[in-house]
Structures are given as structure tokens and as C-alpha cells.
Scaffold this motif. Structure first.
Motif, PDB file in Angstrom:
ATOM      1  N   ARG A 164      36.847  48.422  29.637  1.00 52.34           N
ATOM      2  CA  ARG A 164      36.826  46.999  29.970  1.00 52.34           C
ATOM      3  C   ARG A 164      35.393  46.491  30.011  1.00 52.34           C
ATOM      4  N   ASP A 224      34.708  43.119  44.899  1.00 52.44           N
ATOM      5  CA  ASP A 224      33.392  42.514  44.708  1.00 52.44           C
ATOM      6  C   ASP A 224      32.926  41.808  45.977  1.00 52.44           C
ATOM      7  N   ARG A 232      47.416  43.258  34.733  1.00 49.85           N
ATOM      8  CA  ARG A 232      46.050  42.793  34.518  1.00 49.85           C
ATOM      9  C   ARG A 232      45.633  41.790  35.595  1.00 49.85           C
ATOM     10  N   ILE A 233      46.545  40.858  35.918  1.00 53.69           N
ATOM     11  CA  ILE A 233      46.227  39.830  36.922  1.00 53.69           C
ATOM     12  C   ILE A 233      46.021  40.464  38.294  1.00 53.69           C
ATOM     13  N   GLU A 259      42.689  42.186  38.412  1.00 50.39           N
ATOM     14  CA  GLU A 259      41.589  41.229  38.597  1.00 50.39           C
ATOM     15  C   GLU A 259      41.547  40.729  40.038  1.00 50.39           C
ATOM     16  N   ARG A 260      42.722  40.524  40.641  1.00 53.29           N
ATOM     17  CA  ARG A 260      42.758  40.143  42.061  1.00 53.29           C
ATOM     18  C   ARG A 260      42.087  41.216  42.918  1.00 53.29           C
ATOM     19  N   ASP A 261      42.446  42.481  42.643  1.00 58.32           N
ATOM     20  CA  ASP A 261      41.850  43.575  43.407  1.00 58.32           C
ATOM     21  C   ASP A 261      40.347  43.679  43.151  1.00 58.32           C
ATOM     22  N   GLY A 262      39.946  43.413  41.891  1.00 55.60           N
ATOM     23  CA  GLY A 262      38.523  43.443  41.570  1.00 55.60           C
ATOM     24  C   GLY A 262      37.743  42.380  42.333  1.00 55.60           C
ATOM     25  N   LEU A 263      38.335  41.194  42.475  1.00 57.64           N
ATOM     26  CA  LEU A 263      37.707  40.130  43.253  1.00 57.64           C
ATOM     27  C   LEU A 263      37.503  40.570  44.695  1.00 57.64           C
ATOM     28  N   SER A 301      35.258  47.626  35.660  1.00 58.23           N
ATOM     29  CA  SER A 301      35.589  47.357  37.059  1.00 58.23           C
ATOM     30  C   SER A 301      34.464  47.889  37.947  1.00 58.23           C
ATOM     31  N   TRP A 360      50.703  41.590  31.579  1.00 63.06           N
ATOM     32  CA  TRP A 360      49.844  40.568  32.189  1.00 63.06           C
ATOM     33  C   TRP A 360      49.847  40.686  33.711  1.00 63.06           C
TER      34      TRP A 360
END
Length: 314
Positions: free
Chosen positions: A279, A85, A74-75, A78-82, A283, A71
Motif C-alpha cells: 500500500r 495515526d 478497505r474502509i 482506513e478507519r483503524d489507520g486514522l 499503514s 470495499w
């Protein structure tokens, strides 16, 4: 759960999972070892589960800890993906694309990075030479964005894939080698030469071993290495021969005093391509790579380089 989990705690945990050592993990995170250990203990209290097996030294993770590490990866992804973006919205991608490539495919990566960087000039790229198994592991741990590997490898079966080319095998040898006059070289004849090859733990070598077995012979190199550059150095400086991928000829050419010839059928021709975690949604970096490579034919570029190399040595 007694408190809020902090991103920093998850970063420490991921570093520990990567380094498998408290001291090295602390150095990687630029903190003291007591600070890192204390943060992970706080994480255990906040999640109310044991995460780390402790003894005289790091002993691994508990079953609950392994789940928490998954996890955490994964978290953080997602932080890096934010961030990526938001960065794209402000003026285009400027994130770092992390590519893991098997050593035999590293010479083909400029064909990928050129297209990606043309579409995203503010972005950066980091490439690491890794085994196919390590690429699969690091993709699963969100430590890579994409891999470049053999697509017939079992680790690629569950991945999002895009084929780039099929590998062709050639004999690279000194000009004065008798086989240099052959239009096509038989595998059994190549096996008789003093060869330099990759080590047996590498997939490329296992493919060549299987091809030699099909031809009724064995590959017995006088020099083994895990580095394509070392192979070229031994061909150029020691006069050894080697069975090489046509992608290597595209990147490095044919050393002076050497010649390249196709090997006879059956030539294994394993597929090489991009792999990524499947995914949904993908990403942003993975989507950008796929878009940059859409409609391209790397096979044609590699074949042109190969034809030119063979013609020069004819």
C-alpha cells in the motif's frame, strides 16, 4: 444509493464474510441475529444492490456483494489507520500489531516482537499461526498487518517483502542414535529413522519431501502433526527424531537427552521474511515494523544459537 452507509453495517458485513454464518457473525458482533440481518438488508437497500445469497442458510455473496465486502475491508482498515495515526500523535503507538506466521517461523517471532516493542513500548502484538495461503488471504482482507512466511511462495510474489533469514534444516535425535556421532547427516540416512514431522499440507513438509526426493528417498514419518510443540514433545518424550528448522533450536534449544546435527547439502535453505500489502502510503503499523527491523541480521543470531547447540552435543 438512497442513504448513508454506516460503519456498523460494514462491520457486520465483514463479520459475516469471516464467519460464513449469520448466527456466528451476530455473536462475534455482540448483537442478535435479526439485528445483524436487518442491518445488512438496510445496506443492500442503501447501495441498491443484492449483497448476500439467501436461502435456508447463508449461501455466499453475489458478485456485487463480493465487491462490497472488499470495499468494507478497505474502509474499516482506513478507519483503524486514522485511529492509529491520532493515537501516535497523542503519545506513541498503542495499537495492536497483528502478525500471521507460518508455524515453522513462529519460534523466530520473538526476534521481531522484541525490536518492535522496544521502539513502541505502548503497542501490543497478537500472533497467529497460519498457513501461507491464509496469511495472504487475511492480509488482502486487512485482517492482518504483516505476515512471516516463506518468500519463495507464490503468495508472496505480489507483496512488500523483507527477508529475515534463510531456513536451515537439522536432524534432532536422541543421544543414543548412531547418527548422533556424525558431523553431517545424509538425508537418506535420516529417512531411515523413526521420524516425527509436520503434515503434508504444510509448506515446510513439502520442502522436506522435495529434499528427500532429491536424495533418492522418501520421508515416511511415524507421527505427523501441524504443531511444532508436538514435534518437540515427541522427540523429548518418545525418543523420536525430527528434521527441524534452526529457528526452532534458537527458540526451544535441544531437549535433554537429544542432539542436533546439520543435514548434508543440498540443503533447501528457503528464505523466510516479512510480507505486507504493497500500500502507498503503507499503514503506520507496517511502516513501524519495517523501521524496527531495518539493519537487523536475524541470520547471525540464529546461526549463533545453532553453533552453540552443535558444540554442546559434540
Amino acid at each position: 444509493m438512497t442513504g448513508d452507509v454506516l460503519i456498523r453495517q460494514l462491520e457486520y458485513l465483514v463479520a459475516l464474510a469471516r464467519e460464513r454464518h449469520f448466527g456466528r457473525a451476530a455473536r462475534a458482533c455482540h448483537v442478535s441475529q435479526p439485528a445483524l440481518s436487518a442491518a445488512i438488508r438496510r445496506l443492500e437497500r442503501e447501495l441498491d444492490v443484492p449483497i448476500v445469497l439467501r436461502g435456508q442458510r447463508f449461501g455466499g455473496f453475489t458478485p456485487e456483494g463480493q465487491r462490497v465486502v472488499g470495499w468494507a475491508h478497505r474502509i474499516l482498515a482506513e478507519r483503524d489507520g486514522l485511529r492509529t495515526d491520532l493515537d501516535r500523535m497523542r503519545g506513541g503507538l498503542s495499537a495492536t500489531l497483528r502478525i500471521g506466521a507460518i508455524p515453522t517461523a513462529v519460534p523466530a517471532t520473538p526476534l521481531i516482537t522484541a525490536r518492535f516493542e522496544a521502539a513502541h513500548p505502548r503497542a501490543l502484538v497478537r500472533i497467529e499461526a497460519l498457513s501461507s495461503r491464509e496469511i495472504a488471504r487475511r492480509l488482502a482482507d486487512f485482517e492482518l498487518d504483516v505476515g512471516v512466511t516463506y518468500l519463495d511462495d507464490e503468495s508472496a510474489a505480489s507483496m512488500k517483502v523483507a527477508q529475515l533469514y534463510r531456513e536451515r534444516f537439522l536432524l534432532l535425535m536422541p543421544d543414543d542414535c548412531p547418527l548422533a556421532e556424525e558431523a553431517v547427516v545424509e538425508w537418506a540416512a535420516a529417512a531411515e529413522l523413526p521420524l516425527c514431522s509436520l503434515t503434508p499440507d504444510m509448506r515446510n513438509r513439502r520442502i522436506l519431501d522435495a529434499a528427500m526426493a532429491t536424495a533418492g528417498t522418501r520421508l515416511t514419518p511415524v507421527v505427523e502433526t501441524d504443531n511444532v510443540g508436538a514435534i518437540y514433545a515427541h522427540v523429548a518424550k518418545r525418543g523420536l527424531a525430527s528434521i527441524v528448522s534452526h529457528a526452532w533450536v534458537h527458540a526451544f534449544g535441544v531437549p535433554p537427552g537429544s542432539r542436533v546435527r546439520p543435514l548434508a547439502e543440498p540443503n533447501p535453505n528457503p528464505p523466510v521474511g516479512l510480507v505486507a500489502l504493497p500500500r502507498e502510503p503503507p499503514s503506520i503499523l507496517v511502516a513501524a515494523v519495517w523501521a524496527a527491523m531495518e539493519g537487523t541480521d536475524l541470520s547471525a543470531e540464529l546461526e549463533r544459537s545453532l553453533a552453540e547447540a552443535i558444540d554442546r552435543g559434540a
